[in-house]
Enzyme design. Sequence first.
Site, short mmCIF file in Angstrom:
data_model
loop_
_atom_site.label_atom_id
_atom_site.label_comp_id
_atom_site.label_asym_id
_atom_site.label_seq_id
_atom_site.Cartn_x
_atom_site.Cartn_y
_atom_site.Cartn_z
N SER A 138 63.51 25.93 -9.49
CA SER A 138 62.62 24.82 -9.84
C SER A 138 62.45 23.95 -8.62
O SER A 138 63.28 23.96 -7.70
CB SER A 138 63.23 23.99 -10.98
OG SER A 138 62.55 22.77 -11.16
N TYR A 151 70.24 18.93 -14.80
CA TYR A 151 69.27 20.01 -14.60
C TYR A 151 69.19 20.38 -13.12
O TYR A 151 69.31 21.55 -12.74
CB TYR A 151 67.90 19.57 -15.11
CG TYR A 151 66.82 20.62 -14.94
CD1 TYR A 151 66.71 21.68 -15.83
CD2 TYR A 151 65.90 20.55 -13.89
CE1 TYR A 151 65.73 22.65 -15.68
CE2 TYR A 151 64.92 21.51 -13.73
CZ TYR A 151 64.84 22.56 -14.63
OH TYR A 151 63.87 23.52 -14.46
#
Length: 292
Positions: A138, A151
């Site tokens: 990501s 995250y």
Amino acid sequence: MTTSHRKELIIVTGASTGMGAATARELGSRGFHVLAGVRRESDAERVRAADLEPVIIDITNPGNIEALAARVAGDPESRPLRAVVNNAGIAINAPVETLPLEQWRRQFEVNLFGHIAVTQAVLPFLRQSRGRVVNISSVGGKIAMGTYGAYSGAKFALEAVSDSLRRELAPQGVQVVLVEPGGVKTEMTGHGIERAQDFVQQMTSSQRDVYGDLMQAVINQAVSFTKSGVSADKAALVIAEAVTARKPKTRYTIGRDAALLTRLARILPDRTLDRITAANLRPHFPKAAAQR
């Protein structure tokens, strides 16, 4: 690899919806037999197609992973495993101070350790085929925004593990590629926003006093970010390129936002990045907070 493929196997985890489902469809259309990892039988029936074989894979479940390896080893047509796409993931966003440790552990179990477990299980097959590991990271694996500690922590770790793995496996003929999406319109993003909204309600009143406005700003920004993001089908084209390119790059980005942010993270000082991220978040704060 080329795109004119006779039947070979590819594993895609997290293929129930979103980028995973779109990637499985795209690779199936290119002639691969895709083992599409889903968590429920209802999802299995939805994704099943001529070149898509759903398999139940909770990547935190050792029994599921053992069954996946057995499926590859016992393929009825003795097809080689050309790639594994480690795509499964969850998003749990909250301030570092307020997120319970069990939620930290859950985030790392799914977004890091599960990928490692799947990779360990299938590497013997990839070594035989001189295949490929494609890890879906990501932009959050390059820049950690406020409330993204868990995250981004898992994604930063996945980037490091992927770099190490790439250097370990290169002499064995196995390639390792990272894909770094930015804003993509997927169900996972929506679920992450819902979890963040639920978490705000679960905060104590003192926690909401300190972090409530920040959480709302991040939620508002995520909604805007997702609306302007690329479609899952477009993201799947990039992932398919990472899987099939004869000489793949070590990293691919998805979306102009990801391309820009990953470059900025490499060249700008931390304090400058802090000011940029704060300025980008400021318009999303509740009006009363923004006026204070």
